[in-house]
Design a protein around this motif. Structure first.
Motif, PDB file in Angstrom:
ATOM      1  N   VAL A 116       0.850  -1.192   0.000  1.00  0.00           N
ATOM      2  CA  VAL A 116       0.000   0.000   0.000  1.00  0.00           C
ATOM      3  C   VAL A 116       0.887   1.243   0.000  1.00  0.00           C
ATOM      4  CG1 VAL A 116      -1.828   1.247   1.185  1.00  0.00           C
ATOM      5  CG2 VAL A 116      -1.788  -1.255   1.250  1.00  0.00           C
ATOM      6  N   LEU A 117       0.598   2.186  -0.919  1.00  0.00           N
ATOM      7  CA  LEU A 117       1.347   3.428  -1.044  1.00  0.00           C
ATOM      8  C   LEU A 117       0.380   4.608  -0.985  1.00  0.00           C
ATOM      9  CD1 LEU A 117       2.981   1.175  -2.723  1.00  0.00           C
ATOM     10  CD2 LEU A 117       4.098   3.098  -3.821  1.00  0.00           C
ATOM     11  N   PRO A 118       0.814   5.746  -0.443  1.00  0.00           N
ATOM     12  CA  PRO A 118      -0.063   6.926  -0.395  1.00  0.00           C
ATOM     13  C   PRO A 118      -0.146   7.628  -1.750  1.00  0.00           C
ATOM     14  CG  PRO A 118       2.067   7.438   0.558  1.00  0.00           C
ATOM     15  CD  PRO A 118       2.095   5.969   0.258  1.00  0.00           C
ATOM     16  N   LEU A 119      -1.288   8.265  -1.996  1.00  0.00           N
ATOM     17  CA  LEU A 119      -1.487   9.154  -3.150  1.00  0.00           C
ATOM     18  C   LEU A 119      -1.936  10.513  -2.598  1.00  0.00           C
ATOM     19  CD1 LEU A 119      -3.330   7.169  -5.992  1.00  0.00           C
ATOM     20  CD2 LEU A 119      -1.041   8.176  -6.058  1.00  0.00           C
ATOM     21  N   PRO A 120      -1.017  11.333  -2.142  1.00  0.00           N
ATOM     22  CA  PRO A 120      -1.401  12.607  -1.532  1.00  0.00           C
ATOM     23  C   PRO A 120      -2.202  13.481  -2.487  1.00  0.00           C
ATOM     24  CG  PRO A 120       0.922  12.110  -1.140  1.00  0.00           C
ATOM     25  CD  PRO A 120       0.436  11.115  -2.141  1.00  0.00           C
ATOM     26  N   ALA A 121      -3.054  14.313  -1.927  1.00  0.00           N
ATOM     27  CA  ALA A 121      -3.928  15.165  -2.729  1.00  0.00           C
ATOM     28  C   ALA A 121      -3.134  16.143  -3.597  1.00  0.00           C
ATOM     29  CB  ALA A 121      -4.872  15.935  -1.804  1.00  0.00           C
ATOM     30  N   GLU A 122      -1.926  16.526  -3.155  1.00  0.00           N
ATOM     31  CA  GLU A 122      -1.164  17.512  -3.921  1.00  0.00           C
ATOM     32  C   GLU A 122      -0.547  16.929  -5.195  1.00  0.00           C
ATOM     33  OE1 GLU A 122       1.511  16.093  -0.477  1.00  0.00           O
ATOM     34  OE2 GLU A 122      -0.586  16.681  -0.796  1.00  0.00           O
ATOM     35  N   LEU A 123      -0.546  15.606  -5.348  1.00  0.00           N
ATOM     36  CA  LEU A 123      -0.005  14.996  -6.564  1.00  0.00           C
ATOM     37  C   LEU A 123      -0.985  15.176  -7.721  1.00  0.00           C
ATOM     38  CD1 LEU A 123       1.516  11.596  -5.335  1.00  0.00           C
ATOM     39  CD2 LEU A 123       2.662  13.792  -5.651  1.00  0.00           C
ATOM     40  N   ASP A 124      -0.498  15.749  -8.831  1.00  0.00           N
ATOM     41  CA  ASP A 124      -1.367  15.871  -9.993  1.00  0.00           C
ATOM     42  C   ASP A 124      -1.388  14.540 -10.757  1.00  0.00           C
ATOM     43  OD1 ASP A 124       1.015  15.688 -11.400  1.00  0.00           O
ATOM     44  OD2 ASP A 124       0.994  17.774 -12.089  1.00  0.00           O
ATOM     45  N   PHE A 125      -2.115  14.512 -11.861  1.00  0.00           N
ATOM     46  CA  PHE A 125      -2.277  13.276 -12.623  1.00  0.00           C
ATOM     47  C   PHE A 125      -0.940  12.682 -13.040  1.00  0.00           C
ATOM     48  CE2 PHE A 125      -2.449  11.224 -16.768  1.00  0.00           C
ATOM     49  CZ  PHE A 125      -3.325  10.193 -16.516  1.00  0.00           C
ATOM     50  N   TRP A 126      -0.016  13.521 -13.503  1.00  0.00           N
ATOM     51  CA  TRP A 126       1.254  13.012 -14.011  1.00  0.00           C
ATOM     52  C   TRP A 126       2.131  12.469 -12.891  1.00  0.00           C
ATOM     53  CZ3 TRP A 126       0.463  12.409 -18.821  1.00  0.00           C
ATOM     54  CH2 TRP A 126      -0.377  13.308 -19.518  1.00  0.00           C
ATOM     55  N   ALA A 127       2.115  13.111 -11.750  1.00  0.00           N
ATOM     56  CA  ALA A 127       2.878  12.598 -10.617  1.00  0.00           C
ATOM     57  C   ALA A 127       2.295  11.274 -10.129  1.00  0.00           C
ATOM     58  CB  ALA A 127       2.898  13.623  -9.485  1.00  0.00           C
ATOM     59  N   ARG A 128       0.968  11.155 -10.161  1.00  0.00           N
ATOM     60  CA  ARG A 128       0.327   9.899  -9.777  1.00  0.00           C
ATOM     61  C   ARG A 128       0.701   8.789 -10.761  1.00  0.00           C
ATOM     62  NH1 ARG A 128      -5.134  10.312  -6.872  1.00  0.00           N
ATOM     63  NH2 ARG A 128      -4.720  11.966  -5.396  1.00  0.00           N
ATOM     64  N   GLY A 129       0.666   9.121 -12.058  1.00  0.00           N
ATOM     65  CA  GLY A 129       1.049   8.130 -13.053  1.00  0.00           C
ATOM     66  C   GLY A 129       2.488   7.678 -12.897  1.00  0.00           C
ATOM     67  N   SER A 130       3.371   8.613 -12.546  1.00  0.00           N
ATOM     68  CA  SER A 130       4.771   8.264 -12.326  1.00  0.00           C
ATOM     69  C   SER A 130       4.927   7.317 -11.148  1.00  0.00           C
ATOM     70  CB  SER A 130       5.590   9.543 -12.082  1.00  0.00           C
ATOM     71  OG  SER A 130       6.943   9.236 -11.803  1.00  0.00           O
ATOM     72  N   ARG A 131       4.143   7.545 -10.091  1.00  0.00           N
ATOM     73  CA  ARG A 131       4.214   6.659  -8.925  1.00  0.00           C
ATOM     74  C   ARG A 131       3.721   5.251  -9.274  1.00  0.00           C
ATOM     75  NH1 ARG A 131       3.196   8.977  -3.039  1.00  0.00           N
ATOM     76  NH2 ARG A 131       5.087  10.000  -3.790  1.00  0.00           N
ATOM     77  N   VAL A 132       2.647   5.181 -10.059  1.00  0.00           N
ATOM     78  CA  VAL A 132       2.156   3.875 -10.501  1.00  0.00           C
ATOM     79  C   VAL A 132       3.214   3.172 -11.350  1.00  0.00           C
ATOM     80  CG1 VAL A 132       0.444   2.677 -11.914  1.00  0.00           C
ATOM     81  CG2 VAL A 132      -0.266   4.523 -10.406  1.00  0.00           C
ATOM     82  N   GLY A 133       3.832   3.923 -12.281  1.00  0.00           N
ATOM     83  CA  GLY A 133       4.854   3.329 -13.136  1.00  0.00           C
ATOM     84  C   GLY A 133       6.025   2.776 -12.351  1.00  0.00           C
ATOM     85  N   SER A 134       6.450   3.505 -11.319  1.00  0.00           N
ATOM     86  CA  SER A 134       7.563   3.034 -10.490  1.00  0.00           C
ATOM     87  C   SER A 134       7.190   1.766  -9.741  1.00  0.00           C
ATOM     88  CB  SER A 134       7.972   4.133  -9.504  1.00  0.00           C
ATOM     89  OG  SER A 134       8.429   5.282 -10.182  1.00  0.00           O
ATOM     90  N   LEU A 135       5.953   1.720  -9.249  1.00  0.00           N
ATOM     91  CA  LEU A 135       5.504   0.535  -8.520  1.00  0.00           C
ATOM     92  C   LEU A 135       5.392  -0.668  -9.449  1.00  0.00           C
ATOM     93  CD1 LEU A 135       4.469  -0.801  -5.942  1.00  0.00           C
ATOM     94  CD2 LEU A 135       2.179   0.072  -6.487  1.00  0.00           C
ATOM     95  N   VAL A 136       4.842  -0.468 -10.641  1.00  0.00           N
ATOM     96  CA  VAL A 136       4.727  -1.563 -11.606  1.00  0.00           C
ATOM     97  C   VAL A 136       6.108  -2.080 -11.990  1.00  0.00           C
ATOM     98  CG1 VAL A 136       4.046  -2.144 -13.964  1.00  0.00           C
ATOM     99  CG2 VAL A 136       2.495  -0.836 -12.504  1.00  0.00           C
ATOM    100  N   ARG A 137       7.042  -1.178 -12.207  1.00  0.00           N
ATOM    101  CA  ARG A 137       8.386  -1.586 -12.610  1.00  0.00           C
ATOM    102  C   ARG A 137       9.064  -2.436 -11.530  1.00  0.00           C
ATOM    103  NH1 ARG A 137      10.344   2.986 -13.095  1.00  0.00           N
ATOM    104  NH2 ARG A 137      11.624   3.105 -11.215  1.00  0.00           N
ATOM    105  N   VAL A 138       8.970  -2.006 -10.281  1.00  0.00           N
ATOM    106  CA  VAL A 138       9.636  -2.778  -9.229  1.00  0.00           C
ATOM    107  C   VAL A 138       8.963  -4.133  -9.046  1.00  0.00           C
ATOM    108  CG1 VAL A 138       8.328  -1.943  -7.212  1.00  0.00           C
ATOM    109  CG2 VAL A 138      10.718  -2.582  -6.963  1.00  0.00           C
TER     110      VAL A 138
END
Length: 220
Positions: free
Chosen positions: A104-126
Motif C-alpha cells: 500500500v502506497l499513499p497518493l497525496p492530494a497535492e499529486l497531480d495526474f502526471w505525478a500519480r502516473g509516475s508513482r504507478v509506473g515506479s511501482l509496476v516496474r519494481v
C-alpha cells in the motif's frame, strides 16, 4: 499484407466504462496484491525466509517509489508438495508455503495526474523486477503480483454524504410517484451496509451505500 502508419503505430482508443456509483471521489492510496511462495522441507525454516523476502520487497518498493510503503500480510497457505517421479526419499516431506498480502502506497492530494502516473509506473516496474529476479534463482521465494489499483483509504468518511443523497433521491421518487390524495411515505428501512468502493482510475473511485427502503401510501 501491408499496414498503414496509423494502423501499425497508433495506440488503440480506450473507452472508459460508465461509472455506476452514487458518489465519485479522488483516491488517496495505491495497492497491489502479491503472493510469495516457497517449497521447502520444514515450515519452521520456510516462514522466516518468506518474511525476509517480504521485507526486501518492501524496501525495494520504497526505494523505487521514493515514498513510504506499507506491507500488509493477509493470509498463509500450507500444502503438502505432490511427490515427483524421480524424487528422493528426503524430498517426500517437502511443504509448499505461500504468504498473500498487499503493498500500500499513499497518493497525496497535492499529486497531480502526471505525478500519480509516475508513482504507478515506479511501482509496476519494481513488481516486474522482483518477480523476474525471483524466477531466475531456484529454491528461493517466488513472487507474483496482481494489478495496481487506486482506492480510498477511509470510505466510511463519505457515509453522511451518501445518506444525504439517498434521502434526496427517495424524496424525489415519492414526489414523482405519489399524489396529494395518496402521498408516499417511507415505511420500512433496513440498516445501511458498509460503504462499498469500485476503483475506476487514478482520479476516480466510485462509492456506493446499499440502503433498502419501502415506500407506501399511509392511510390515516
Amino acid at each position: 499484407m501491408s499496414l498503414s502508419y496509423k494502423e501499425k503505430y497508433a495506440p488503440s482508443l480506450h473507452e472508459p466504462a460508465p461509472i455506476r456509483a452514487e458518489l465519485v471521489v479522488r483516491p488517496d492510496q495505491l495497492r497491489v496484491a502479491f503472493s510469495v511462495s516457497l517449497e521447502a522441507e520444514g515450515i519452521e525454516q520456510t516462514l522466516p525466509l518468506l518474511q525476509r523476502a517480504c521485507e526486501q520487497l518492501q524496501r525495494r518498493a520504497r526505494e523505487a517509489t521514493g515514498t513510504e510503503v506499507t506491507l500488509r500480510p493477509r493470509d498463509t497457505r500450507f500444502n503438502r508438495s505432490a511427490p515427483k517421479k524421480l524424487s528422493l526419499p528426503e524430498d517426500e516431506d517437502r511443504t509448499f508455503v505461500a504468504v498473500d498480502g498487499l503493498l500500500v502506497l499513499p497518493l497525496p492530494a497535492e499529486l497531480d495526474f502526471w505525478a500519480r502516473g509516475s508513482r504507478v509506473g515506479s511501482l509496476v516496474r519494481v513488481c516486474h523486477e522482483v518477480e523476474r529476479d525471483s524466477r531466475e534463482v531456484k529454491k528461493q521465494p517466488r513472487f507474483s503480483f496482481g494489478s495496481v489499483e487506486a482506492f480510498v483509504s477511509q470510505p466510511e468518511l463519505h457515509r453522511a454524504e451518501l445518506l444525504r443523497r439517498f434521502v434526496e433521491r427517495t424524496r424525489e421518487v415519492a414526489s414523482a410517484l405519489g399524489s396529494a390524495e395518496a402521498p408516499l411515505h417511507v415505511v420500512d428501512c433496513a440498516p445501511a451496509g458498509a460503504v462499498e468502493q469500485a476503483p475506476v482510475s487514478l482520479e476516480e473511485v466510485g462509492l456506493s451505500l446499499q440502503v433498502h427502503c419501502r415506500l407506501e401510501v399511509v392511510r390515516e
